[in-house]
Write a protein that holds these residues in place. Structure first.
Motif, mmCIF file in Angstrom:
data_model
loop_
_atom_site.group_PDB
_atom_site.id
_atom_site.type_symbol
_atom_site.label_atom_id
_atom_site.label_comp_id
_atom_site.label_asym_id
_atom_site.label_seq_id
_atom_site.Cartn_x
_atom_site.Cartn_y
_atom_site.Cartn_z
ATOM 1 N N MET A 1 70.827 60.296 59.495
ATOM 2 C CA MET A 1 71.694 60.491 58.225
ATOM 3 C C MET A 1 73.033 60.423 58.616
ATOM 4 S SD MET A 1 71.977 63.482 55.596
ATOM 5 C CE MET A 1 73.572 63.551 54.514
ATOM 6 N N ILE A 87 69.660 64.453 51.115
ATOM 7 C CA ILE A 87 69.776 64.706 52.397
ATOM 8 C C ILE A 87 68.547 64.550 53.256
ATOM 9 C CG2 ILE A 87 70.540 66.361 54.336
ATOM 10 C CD1 ILE A 87 72.153 67.709 52.001
ATOM 11 N N THR A 88 68.401 63.365 53.917
ATOM 12 C CA THR A 88 67.183 63.078 54.601
ATOM 13 C C THR A 88 67.480 62.241 55.976
ATOM 14 O OG1 THR A 88 65.058 62.058 54.577
ATOM 15 C CG2 THR A 88 66.558 60.998 53.338
ATOM 16 N N ARG A 108 66.095 67.638 58.845
ATOM 17 C CA ARG A 108 66.535 67.715 57.597
ATOM 18 C C ARG A 108 66.791 68.975 57.123
ATOM 19 N NH1 ARG A 108 61.919 67.366 53.422
ATOM 20 N NH2 ARG A 108 61.845 69.597 54.086
#
Length: 139
Positions: A1, A87-88, A108
């Motif tokens: 990310m 969020i990953t 994560r």
């Protein structure tokens, strides 16, 4: 990310507003000038922050933006999710083999934990400390 400029500049806006919390609205022009950023780009970021009820806008000659809640009630996760989405670390985690799936889930969860336990108040206060070291997060 990877956090894009949306997330980074969004945090800049929110920290600037957090440092002025309780002192009235702050114009995006002021924030843009102080941080050498595009006012037009900050205006684009303010809309989703307003829609998420993180900031409120005040119209008029002495208008601008202010936080909708105290800095202690807003997390970095609230801001990043609003501007960046979920969020990953990788897409399609559920399709990965179990060993890799567990790794991605742990990454994560670690990132979420940092973002969700760091308040805007923490970020605002950090700049006021005597230390000139940049705020560092370890995952």
């Amino acid at each position: 990310m990877k956090i894009s400029t949306k997330g980074r500049y969004g945090l800049t806006i929110m920290i600037a507003l957090g440092k002025q919390y309780g002192e009235g609205p702050v114009s995006l022009k002021t924030i843009a000038t102080e941080h050498k950023l595009s006012e037009h780009y900050l205006e684009q970021l303010a809309a989703p922050l307003r829609n998420a009820c993180l900031v409120k806008s005040i119209r008029g000659a002495k208008g601008g933006y202010m936080l909708a809640s105290p800095p202690a009630d807003i997390t970095a996760g609230d801001i990043i999710r609003t501007l960046e989405g979920p969020i990953t670390p990788v897409e399609g985690i559920e399709e990965e083999e179990p060993a890799k799936q567990q790794l991605w889930l742990r990454i994560r969860d670690a990132v979420r934990d940092v973002l969700d336990t760091t308040t805007l108040e923490d970020l605002c206060r950090h700049g006021d400390e005597e230390s000139k070291d940049p705020y560092m997060f370890y995952i």
